[in-house]
Design a protein around this motif. Structure first.
Motif, PDB file in Angstrom:
ATOM      1  N   GLU A 112      -1.646 -10.859   9.160  1.00  0.00           N
ATOM      2  CA  GLU A 112      -1.536  -9.465   9.591  1.00  0.00           C
ATOM      3  C   GLU A 112      -0.203  -8.873   9.146  1.00  0.00           C
ATOM      4  O   GLU A 112      -0.149  -7.736   8.653  1.00  0.00           O
ATOM      5  CB  GLU A 112      -1.683  -9.351  11.111  1.00  0.00           C
ATOM      6  CG  GLU A 112      -1.564  -7.901  11.589  1.00  0.00           C
ATOM      7  CD  GLU A 112      -1.640  -7.748  13.097  1.00  0.00           C
ATOM      8  OE1 GLU A 112      -1.449  -6.615  13.581  1.00  0.00           O
ATOM      9  OE2 GLU A 112      -1.884  -8.761  13.787  1.00  0.00           O
ATOM     10  N   VAL A 113       0.867  -9.617   9.324  1.00  0.00           N
ATOM     11  CA  VAL A 113       2.179  -9.131   8.907  1.00  0.00           C
ATOM     12  C   VAL A 113       2.187  -8.849   7.411  1.00  0.00           C
ATOM     13  O   VAL A 113       2.672  -7.807   6.948  1.00  0.00           O
ATOM     14  CB  VAL A 113       3.276 -10.142   9.278  1.00  0.00           C
ATOM     15  CG1 VAL A 113       4.615  -9.753   8.648  1.00  0.00           C
ATOM     16  CG2 VAL A 113       3.421 -10.244  10.794  1.00  0.00           C
ATOM     17  N   ARG A 114       1.619  -9.767   6.635  1.00  0.00           N
ATOM     18  CA  ARG A 114       1.589  -9.592   5.182  1.00  0.00           C
ATOM     19  C   ARG A 114       0.814  -8.337   4.792  1.00  0.00           C
ATOM     20  O   ARG A 114       1.245  -7.545   3.934  1.00  0.00           O
ATOM     21  CB  ARG A 114       0.965 -10.834   4.545  1.00  0.00           C
ATOM     22  CG  ARG A 114       0.908 -10.843   3.032  1.00  0.00           C
ATOM     23  CD  ARG A 114       2.276 -10.905   2.427  1.00  0.00           C
ATOM     24  NE  ARG A 114       2.774  -9.582   2.052  1.00  0.00           N
ATOM     25  CZ  ARG A 114       4.030  -9.331   1.767  1.00  0.00           C
ATOM     26  NH1 ARG A 114       4.948 -10.282   1.841  1.00  0.00           N
ATOM     27  NH2 ARG A 114       4.406  -8.118   1.418  1.00  0.00           N
ATOM     28  N   ASP A 115      -0.355  -8.138   5.397  1.00  0.00           N
ATOM     29  CA  ASP A 115      -1.178  -6.969   5.065  1.00  0.00           C
ATOM     30  C   ASP A 115      -0.478  -5.669   5.448  1.00  0.00           C
ATOM     31  O   ASP A 115      -0.541  -4.672   4.723  1.00  0.00           O
ATOM     32  CB  ASP A 115      -2.537  -7.059   5.755  1.00  0.00           C
ATOM     33  CG  ASP A 115      -3.427  -8.141   5.152  1.00  0.00           C
ATOM     34  OD1 ASP A 115      -3.137  -8.588   4.021  1.00  0.00           O
ATOM     35  OD2 ASP A 115      -4.397  -8.554   5.811  1.00  0.00           O
ATOM     36  N   ARG A 116       0.203  -5.658   6.578  1.00  0.00           N
ATOM     37  CA  ARG A 116       0.895  -4.440   7.004  1.00  0.00           C
ATOM     38  C   ARG A 116       2.104  -4.155   6.114  1.00  0.00           C
ATOM     39  O   ARG A 116       2.416  -2.997   5.829  1.00  0.00           O
ATOM     40  CB  ARG A 116       1.305  -4.562   8.468  1.00  0.00           C
ATOM     41  CG  ARG A 116       0.112  -4.575   9.434  1.00  0.00           C
ATOM     42  CD  ARG A 116       0.565  -4.502  10.870  1.00  0.00           C
ATOM     43  NE  ARG A 116      -0.544  -4.561  11.802  1.00  0.00           N
ATOM     44  CZ  ARG A 116      -1.311  -3.516  12.150  1.00  0.00           C
ATOM     45  NH1 ARG A 116      -1.073  -2.316  11.615  1.00  0.00           N
ATOM     46  NH2 ARG A 116      -2.284  -3.652  13.016  1.00  0.00           N
ATOM     47  N   LEU A 117       2.774  -5.190   5.653  1.00  0.00           N
ATOM     48  CA  LEU A 117       3.874  -4.992   4.708  1.00  0.00           C
ATOM     49  C   LEU A 117       3.369  -4.445   3.379  1.00  0.00           C
ATOM     50  O   LEU A 117       3.997  -3.563   2.775  1.00  0.00           O
ATOM     51  CB  LEU A 117       4.618  -6.306   4.475  1.00  0.00           C
ATOM     52  CG  LEU A 117       5.449  -6.852   5.633  1.00  0.00           C
ATOM     53  CD1 LEU A 117       6.002  -8.230   5.278  1.00  0.00           C
ATOM     54  CD2 LEU A 117       6.587  -5.905   5.999  1.00  0.00           C
ATOM     55  N   ASP A 118       2.232  -4.945   2.922  1.00  0.00           N
ATOM     56  CA  ASP A 118       1.656  -4.440   1.679  1.00  0.00           C
ATOM     57  C   ASP A 118       1.347  -2.950   1.802  1.00  0.00           C
ATOM     58  O   ASP A 118       1.614  -2.167   0.882  1.00  0.00           O
ATOM     59  CB  ASP A 118       0.378  -5.208   1.333  1.00  0.00           C
ATOM     60  CG  ASP A 118       0.671  -6.603   0.792  1.00  0.00           C
ATOM     61  OD1 ASP A 118       1.829  -6.870   0.432  1.00  0.00           O
ATOM     62  OD2 ASP A 118      -0.257  -7.424   0.742  1.00  0.00           O
ATOM     63  N   GLN A 119       0.795  -2.546   2.943  1.00  0.00           N
ATOM     64  CA  GLN A 119       0.479  -1.139   3.135  1.00  0.00           C
ATOM     65  C   GLN A 119       1.748  -0.291   3.232  1.00  0.00           C
ATOM     66  O   GLN A 119       1.769   0.876   2.827  1.00  0.00           O
ATOM     67  CB  GLN A 119      -0.362  -0.952   4.399  1.00  0.00           C
ATOM     68  CG  GLN A 119      -0.901   0.463   4.554  1.00  0.00           C
ATOM     69  CD  GLN A 119      -1.922   0.578   5.666  1.00  0.00           C
ATOM     70  OE1 GLN A 119      -2.036  -0.297   6.521  1.00  0.00           O
ATOM     71  NE2 GLN A 119      -2.672   1.672   5.665  1.00  0.00           N
ATOM     72  N   ALA A 120       2.820  -0.880   3.726  1.00  0.00           N
ATOM     73  CA  ALA A 120       4.107  -0.173   3.819  1.00  0.00           C
ATOM     74  C   ALA A 120       4.888  -0.223   2.510  1.00  0.00           C
ATOM     75  O   ALA A 120       6.025   0.251   2.440  1.00  0.00           O
ATOM     76  CB  ALA A 120       4.947  -0.768   4.949  1.00  0.00           C
ATOM     77  N   ASN A 121       4.299  -0.814   1.471  1.00  0.00           N
ATOM     78  CA  ASN A 121       4.911  -0.885   0.140  1.00  0.00           C
ATOM     79  C   ASN A 121       6.149  -1.776   0.118  1.00  0.00           C
ATOM     80  O   ASN A 121       7.084  -1.542  -0.660  1.00  0.00           O
ATOM     81  CB  ASN A 121       5.261   0.509  -0.382  1.00  0.00           C
ATOM     82  CG  ASN A 121       5.351   0.558  -1.908  1.00  0.00           C
ATOM     83  OD1 ASN A 121       4.690  -0.212  -2.598  1.00  0.00           O
ATOM     84  ND2 ASN A 121       6.175   1.456  -2.422  1.00  0.00           N
ATOM     85  N   VAL A 122       6.170  -2.803   0.970  1.00  0.00           N
ATOM     86  CA  VAL A 122       7.230  -3.811   0.945  1.00  0.00           C
ATOM     87  C   VAL A 122       6.625  -5.044   0.282  1.00  0.00           C
ATOM     88  O   VAL A 122       6.079  -5.935   0.940  1.00  0.00           O
ATOM     89  CB  VAL A 122       7.743  -4.133   2.359  1.00  0.00           C
ATOM     90  CG1 VAL A 122       8.889  -5.137   2.298  1.00  0.00           C
ATOM     91  CG2 VAL A 122       8.197  -2.857   3.058  1.00  0.00           C
ATOM     92  N   THR A 123       6.699  -5.098  -1.032  1.00  0.00           N
ATOM     93  CA  THR A 123       6.003  -6.104  -1.822  1.00  0.00           C
ATOM     94  C   THR A 123       6.895  -6.592  -2.953  1.00  0.00           C
ATOM     95  O   THR A 123       7.989  -6.057  -3.186  1.00  0.00           O
ATOM     96  CB  THR A 123       4.711  -5.530  -2.435  1.00  0.00           C
ATOM     97  OG1 THR A 123       5.072  -4.583  -3.462  1.00  0.00           O
ATOM     98  CG2 THR A 123       3.853  -4.833  -1.386  1.00  0.00           C
ATOM     99  N   GLU A 124       6.396  -7.587  -3.675  1.00  0.00           N
ATOM    100  CA  GLU A 124       7.109  -8.070  -4.852  1.00  0.00           C
ATOM    101  C   GLU A 124       7.288  -6.951  -5.882  1.00  0.00           C
ATOM    102  O   GLU A 124       8.286  -6.920  -6.609  1.00  0.00           O
ATOM    103  CB  GLU A 124       6.351  -9.237  -5.499  1.00  0.00           C
ATOM    104  CG  GLU A 124       6.232 -10.467  -4.625  1.00  0.00           C
ATOM    105  CD  GLU A 124       5.017 -10.425  -3.709  1.00  0.00           C
ATOM    106  OE1 GLU A 124       4.684 -11.461  -3.104  1.00  0.00           O
ATOM    107  OE2 GLU A 124       4.393  -9.334  -3.589  1.00  0.00           O
TER     108      GLU A 124
END
Length: 294
Positions: free
Chosen positions: A240-252
Motif C-alpha cells: 500500500e505504501v509503495r502504491d501511494r508513493l507511486d501515485q504521489a510521484n515519489v518514484t525512481e
C-alpha cells in the motif's frame, strides 16, 4: 530510543509528521531528518561494513578515489567535498544517507520487492538534540550561519591549512579527533552536500558524520533522550505504501532523474503484484542496491 509500530498508511503519515509545527516561525517545519531501510538492519556506514581497520581503510579509499576521479570532476582541496562525492558515487565512507523528506525515506523502505516479506524501518533523527552535543566552536558556527547542518565550505573554515596547500587527509581527520578529545565525547554532524547532480537535489539529501568512524551510531543515539525515533513498517503494509508513493510521484523516475532511474521505475511499476521477478533482479543482493543508490 523510541520504537513505534504503525498499522495503517494514515497512522504512518501522522507519526512521520509529528512535532512539525514550529511556533517561532509559525510554519510547519519538521525537526527531523529521515532514513528508510527495507529491512530492520543496524545503522552502519558502508565503511563499517568493510572488513579491516576502519581508519586505515578510510585513508586508502579517499586517496585512491581522489587520484582516479580528478579527470572527471572539478578538483577541490577539501576533504569533506571528497567524502560527499565519494558517498554519492558508492565509495565506502563514514557518511550515512538521510533525507529531509519522509516520503523519500518511505521510497527507500519500499524500493526493493525482495524485502516485501520483511518489516522495514524509518529512522527519524532530531537534529536539535544531536546538535546540542556538538563542540562549542562547531555549535557557534551553526548559530552564526543560522543553520542546522554544515556545508563542505563551512567545515573548510576550520581546516588547519590553506586550500592552496592541497588536500591533507591526516590534517583534517586529526582536527576532527582533536575536537572530539576537547569536547570529551564523540559527536554527530550533519553535512549538506553540494548539488553535485539532480539526484542530490531531488532526494533532499544530506549525510550524517560521526567524529569517530568506528563508533556505532545506534549506541551513540541511545545516550540522548529524544534524539531518535525508529518507526517500524510492517511487511503487510509495504504494498500500500509503495502504491501511494507511486501515485504521489515519489518514484525512481523522479528521485533518480536519468535513464537508469526511468528504466528502473518502468520495470517495477508495470510488473503486476505476484509476478516472479526477473532472474537478474533475484540475483541482486540488498547490499548491491545500497551500493548503487545509498
Amino acid at each position: 530510543m523510541e520504537d513505534i509500530r504503525v498499522t495503517s498508511w494514515l497512522e504512518l503519515l501522522e507519526v512521520l509528521h509529528q512535532n512539525s509545527w514550529n511556533a517561532e516561525l509559525r510554519r510547519f517545519r519538521s525537526p527531523y531528518v529521515f532514513r528508510g531501510q527495507g529491512r530492520a538492519a543496524r545503522l552502519t556506514t558502508s565503511l563499517q561494513r568493510l572488513s579491516g581497520e576502519t581508519r586505515d581503510l578510510e585513508r586508502y579509499l579517499v586517496r585512491a578515489f581522489r587520484k582516479y576521479a580528478q579527470a572527471n570532476v572539478q578538483t577541490e582541496n577539501v576533504l569533506w567535498y571528497w567524502l560527499a562525492l565519494g558517498q554519492h558515487h558508492g565509495v565506502p565512507t563514514r557518511l550515512l544517507d538521510w533525507s529531509y523528506s519522509p516520503l523519500v525515506a518511505l521510497h527507500f523502505a519500499t524500493a526493493e520487492e525482495r524485502d516485501y516479506d520483511k518489516d522495514g524501518v524509518i529512522w527519524m533523527l532530531d537534529m536539535a538534540t544531536t546538535n546540542a552535543a556538538l563542540p562549542g566552536p562547531l555549535s557557534h558556527l551553526l548559530q552564526h550561519e543560522g543553520s542546522s547542518v554544515f556545508t563542505t565550505d563551512m567545515l573548510a573554515t576550520f581546516s588547519p591549512r590553506e586550500r592552496s596547500q592541497g588536500l591533507s587527509f591526516d590534517a583534517d581527520i586529526q582536527w576532527l579527533e582533536r575536537m572530539e578529545r576537547e569536547s570529551g565525547h564523540p559527536f554527530l554532524m550533519f553535512l549538506e552536500p553540494p548539488s553535485l547532480d539532480q539526484r542530490i537535489v531531488q532526494q533532499s539529501a544530506l549525510f550524517s558524520l560521526l567524529s569517530n568512524p568506528v563508533d556505532d551510531l545506534e549506541t551513540w543515539l541511545g545516550q540522548y533522550d529524544g534524539a531518535a525515533r525508529r518507526v517500524h513498517l510492517p511487511a503487510e503494509l509495504k504494498w500500500e505504501v509503495r502504491d501511494r508513493l507511486d501515485q504521489a510521484n515519489v518514484t525512481e523516475r523522479t528521485l533518480f532523474p536519468d535513464l537508469g532511474g526511468l528504466g528502473q521505475w518502468l520495470r517495477r511499476y508495470y510488473r503486476r503484484r505476484g509476478d516472479e521477478m526477473p532472474e537478474q533482479e533475484q540475483d541482486r543482493t540488498p547490499e548491491d542496491e545500497r551500493n548503487r543508490h545509498r
